[in-house]
Design a protein around this motif. Sequence first.
Motif, PDB file in Angstrom:
ATOM      1  N   GLU A  66     -18.205 -16.898  32.619  1.00  0.00           N
ATOM      2  CA  GLU A  66     -17.679 -16.178  31.465  1.00  0.00           C
ATOM      3  C   GLU A  66     -16.744 -15.056  31.896  1.00  0.00           C
ATOM      4  O   GLU A  66     -15.797 -14.724  31.180  1.00  0.00           O
ATOM      5  CB  GLU A  66     -18.837 -15.625  30.625  1.00  0.00           C
ATOM      6  CG  GLU A  66     -19.609 -16.714  29.889  1.00  0.00           C
ATOM      7  CD  GLU A  66     -20.763 -16.162  29.064  1.00  0.00           C
ATOM      8  OE1 GLU A  66     -20.971 -14.925  29.095  1.00  0.00           O
ATOM      9  OE2 GLU A  66     -21.449 -16.954  28.383  1.00  0.00           O
ATOM     10  N   THR A  67     -16.988 -14.485  33.051  1.00  0.00           N
ATOM     11  CA  THR A  67     -16.128 -13.389  33.530  1.00  0.00           C
ATOM     12  C   THR A  67     -14.704 -13.875  33.767  1.00  0.00           C
ATOM     13  O   THR A  67     -13.739 -13.166  33.490  1.00  0.00           O
ATOM     14  CB  THR A  67     -16.696 -12.804  34.832  1.00  0.00           C
ATOM     15  OG1 THR A  67     -16.945 -13.877  35.766  1.00  0.00           O
ATOM     16  CG2 THR A  67     -17.993 -12.058  34.573  1.00  0.00           C
ATOM     17  N   LYS A  68     -14.574 -15.128  34.271  1.00  0.00           N
ATOM     18  CA  LYS A  68     -13.234 -15.684  34.504  1.00  0.00           C
ATOM     19  C   LYS A  68     -12.515 -15.949  33.178  1.00  0.00           C
ATOM     20  O   LYS A  68     -11.317 -15.722  33.042  1.00  0.00           O
ATOM     21  CB  LYS A  68     -13.339 -16.990  35.306  1.00  0.00           C
ATOM     22  CG  LYS A  68     -13.655 -16.780  36.774  1.00  0.00           C
ATOM     23  CD  LYS A  68     -13.530 -18.090  37.528  1.00  0.00           C
ATOM     24  CE  LYS A  68     -13.730 -17.873  39.024  1.00  0.00           C
ATOM     25  NZ  LYS A  68     -13.559 -19.139  39.777  1.00  0.00           N
ATOM     26  N   ILE A  69     -13.267 -16.440  32.201  1.00  0.00           N
ATOM     27  CA  ILE A  69     -12.675 -16.694  30.881  1.00  0.00           C
ATOM     28  C   ILE A  69     -12.184 -15.386  30.277  1.00  0.00           C
ATOM     29  O   ILE A  69     -11.068 -15.306  29.745  1.00  0.00           O
ATOM     30  CB  ILE A  69     -13.710 -17.366  29.947  1.00  0.00           C
ATOM     31  CG1 ILE A  69     -14.093 -18.752  30.490  1.00  0.00           C
ATOM     32  CG2 ILE A  69     -13.154 -17.494  28.528  1.00  0.00           C
ATOM     33  CD1 ILE A  69     -15.206 -19.432  29.734  1.00  0.00           C
ATOM     34  N   ALA A  70     -13.009 -14.343  30.341  1.00  0.00           N
ATOM     35  CA  ALA A  70     -12.645 -13.042  29.774  1.00  0.00           C
ATOM     36  C   ALA A  70     -11.396 -12.479  30.449  1.00  0.00           C
ATOM     37  O   ALA A  70     -10.520 -11.908  29.792  1.00  0.00           O
ATOM     38  CB  ALA A  70     -13.812 -12.069  29.909  1.00  0.00           C
ATOM     39  N   ALA A  71     -11.307 -12.665  31.772  1.00  0.00           N
ATOM     40  CA  ALA A  71     -10.152 -12.138  32.511  1.00  0.00           C
ATOM     41  C   ALA A  71      -8.869 -12.857  32.089  1.00  0.00           C
ATOM     42  O   ALA A  71      -7.830 -12.221  31.849  1.00  0.00           O
ATOM     43  CB  ALA A  71     -10.392 -12.314  34.013  1.00  0.00           C
ATOM     44  N   LEU A 118      -3.789 -13.217  28.341  1.00  0.00           N
ATOM     45  CA  LEU A 118      -3.096 -14.017  27.335  1.00  0.00           C
ATOM     46  C   LEU A 118      -2.782 -13.228  26.056  1.00  0.00           C
ATOM     47  O   LEU A 118      -1.674 -13.324  25.515  1.00  0.00           O
ATOM     48  CB  LEU A 118      -3.958 -15.247  26.991  1.00  0.00           C
ATOM     49  CG  LEU A 118      -3.313 -16.370  26.171  1.00  0.00           C
ATOM     50  CD1 LEU A 118      -2.076 -16.911  26.858  1.00  0.00           C
ATOM     51  CD2 LEU A 118      -4.335 -17.493  25.943  1.00  0.00           C
ATOM     52  N   LEU A 119      -3.732 -12.429  25.578  1.00  0.00           N
ATOM     53  CA  LEU A 119      -3.547 -11.739  24.296  1.00  0.00           C
ATOM     54  C   LEU A 119      -2.343 -10.794  24.270  1.00  0.00           C
ATOM     55  O   LEU A 119      -1.600 -10.776  23.275  1.00  0.00           O
ATOM     56  CB  LEU A 119      -4.821 -10.990  23.901  1.00  0.00           C
ATOM     57  CG  LEU A 119      -5.957 -11.843  23.325  1.00  0.00           C
ATOM     58  CD1 LEU A 119      -7.082 -10.958  22.828  1.00  0.00           C
ATOM     59  CD2 LEU A 119      -5.463 -12.729  22.187  1.00  0.00           C
TER      60      LEU A 119
END
Length: 732
Positions: free
Chosen positions: A209-214, A219-220
């Motif tokens: 999940e940490t990689k997804i959050a990073a 992207l945003l």
Amino acid sequence: MARMALPFKFLSEIVESRDLFLHFDRDRKKGGFRWKGPHFLAFLRYLIKLRPNYNHGRFSDLLRKVEESANRLCKYKNFTNKGIYSAKVLHIMDYFLPELREFFAVPKPQQYLSCSTFKTNELVASFIDFLLEDLEEFLGQRYLSRFFTVQLNPLLKNLKFLLIILGDTPFQRTELEETNNILADIESIANEAGIFFHSFFFTTYLVKETKIAAAHSVLLPKFKMVKEKIKNHCITVSNLPSVTTRNTDLVSIFIVDSVLDYLNHLINNKARLIVDVKDQITTLHEELNFSRSFLRDIEVQQNKELIEYEMQLRDLAYEAEYIINWFTAGEVPVWYLTLRLSNFIQKNKLIRTALPEIKLNYGINSLEVVESPCEVSSQVARSIPMVDEIIVGFKDETMQIARQLVRGPDHLQIISITGMPGLGKTTLAKKLYNHSSVLNHFDKRLWCVVSQTYERKRLLIDILRSMTNHKEVKFLEMEVQELGENLHKNLKERRYFVVMDDIWNVEAWHDLKMYFPKDKTRSRILFTSRNKEVALEASSNGIINELPFLSVDECWDLLQQKVFGKALCPREFLDVGKQIATCCKGLPLAVSGIAAVLANMEKKESLWQEVAASLSSYIFKEQDILEISYKHLPIHLKPCFLYFSAFEEDREIPVKKLLSLWISEGFIQKNEDKRSEDVAEEYLIELINRSMVQVAKRRSDNGVKACNMHDLMRDMCMRIAKEENFLNVIKE
């Protein structure tokens, strides 16, 4: 190449199975994520949708791999060891998931078989639409942790906004360099979103999940940058010279009335939804209302320049309704709507600025609302009953074919009526179907319309319904074989008469003939076809009747009856009337169409001379003659007529449904004294009286229950609808 049929139901059972979920759920407890599958089905649907037009070397190979994997998964469906089963599924997914990456980007135009038909904004929109469907599938999964909801909802909202603005006018002006630049930016961020989604949610490997959050945090901000460019682009385009990019060149100004009602409803009843932009929406309503009031005068003074202003106002109404709808649905931010409302108000002011000069040039002295042609024609439509079908000519043919039907051999015989389109084959078949000698001779009468494309089940249902009082829903539940047996049982040992109207090829007969008993009861099958070969191939012992053209005298007789009814034709119209009848070249449909034009215009010899001159200028083509009927339609009836291009060939169209669609499309003028449904019915009656639409079924009160259109008229309707970009017919 045959179209691939993936076992979606089975795949859905696999990827949503609880056993597989429990296997993956261990990863969630470790603070990670591994592919769970339901959103994979959305990707497959996207892939199948691309296939007909996609020109990519490895595309078919990839689809074949997906199909092979699906078949291999079938083998493990009943695997007793759930752990081994899950491992097998993962192994198969590992086989091809990495190769999907190239499809998580906007396709290039050159990758399509007909790249010229695709614009950049359409390709980007199609890809974003796929990403949204995938995201929604993913977020809709059970047991999804709050982490993913928090991370992905902003991505979902940003992508929805991009999809909406791609349908807005500033992003469709691809002739501008500025537009292509912003489309390139939108395509770039869509591709990054695609890579993000593939990397984390189309893999069987554990993703933290940490990689997804990073990755999400990177992207945003890029979406934020694109939004700023979008804002600047809208301002830039609004300052450029106006080049209207229309959905259609056809005027349907009543859409403005519909939008005015919608804006008024928002202002008075839904103020909470527009609290931040209420003042601007109120101003837009006032501006549109002023311009619309003026343009009511233009409806009685048709002129190219004046019609151009109607088109501009109509397009403005469409644009405003599109964006305001999305705003009230919560999908468009306030800043974008505020920006676009300013554009709309400015555009309308430009239209208003031109009004004084138009008044001066065209002698419009006031802004008083006058009686428009549509109001006049509606009064005419209400006052004139529907014209019953007038049959002229074919007396000898009628008697000859009636004798063939009731006399002759004991065995089942095929009798055909052939001839070119518009000659009256169907009209003659209807006359024979209801002929007294036929009514008295046969136990059962049945009717179906075959058409160029047909379905065997549909034909069987139509035939069964023509001889029973059962509702269609009863037959829809049956399989083809059951329908055929039902038909055979009802006809066994009976003398029956079947009309197969508009049959194009002999395959339709071969698909049905097994269901017609061959008892020696002197039963008859009647074909109507434009192709004589169909009759020859269907039966070597059949009878073929080729319809002749109407004579000049018969054409003139039909024309007089259509225009004057039982009254005598005035002397001054005799010569020009016969000239017009001669120009119709013996086609009853052409005579009926031209007669409707004459009946609906002022009775002046000079006007008839103009019609005669128009007809004489054509090299004989039945489509050209019929097109005169369309050109002389009042402007409010043209969109109603062209809307028939949306319906299948030879299908009966329920009037209630048709009128509802016309009203929802904004084709029907508002009238304080009448319901919209009544005005819409008047429009339909007028089209019927002009011989442009046919009555298929009547109600008990003699009103129209269902309608349809002659093949030739529909061909013209389809062609004009395409030329005017009125409707895009999408074939799967």
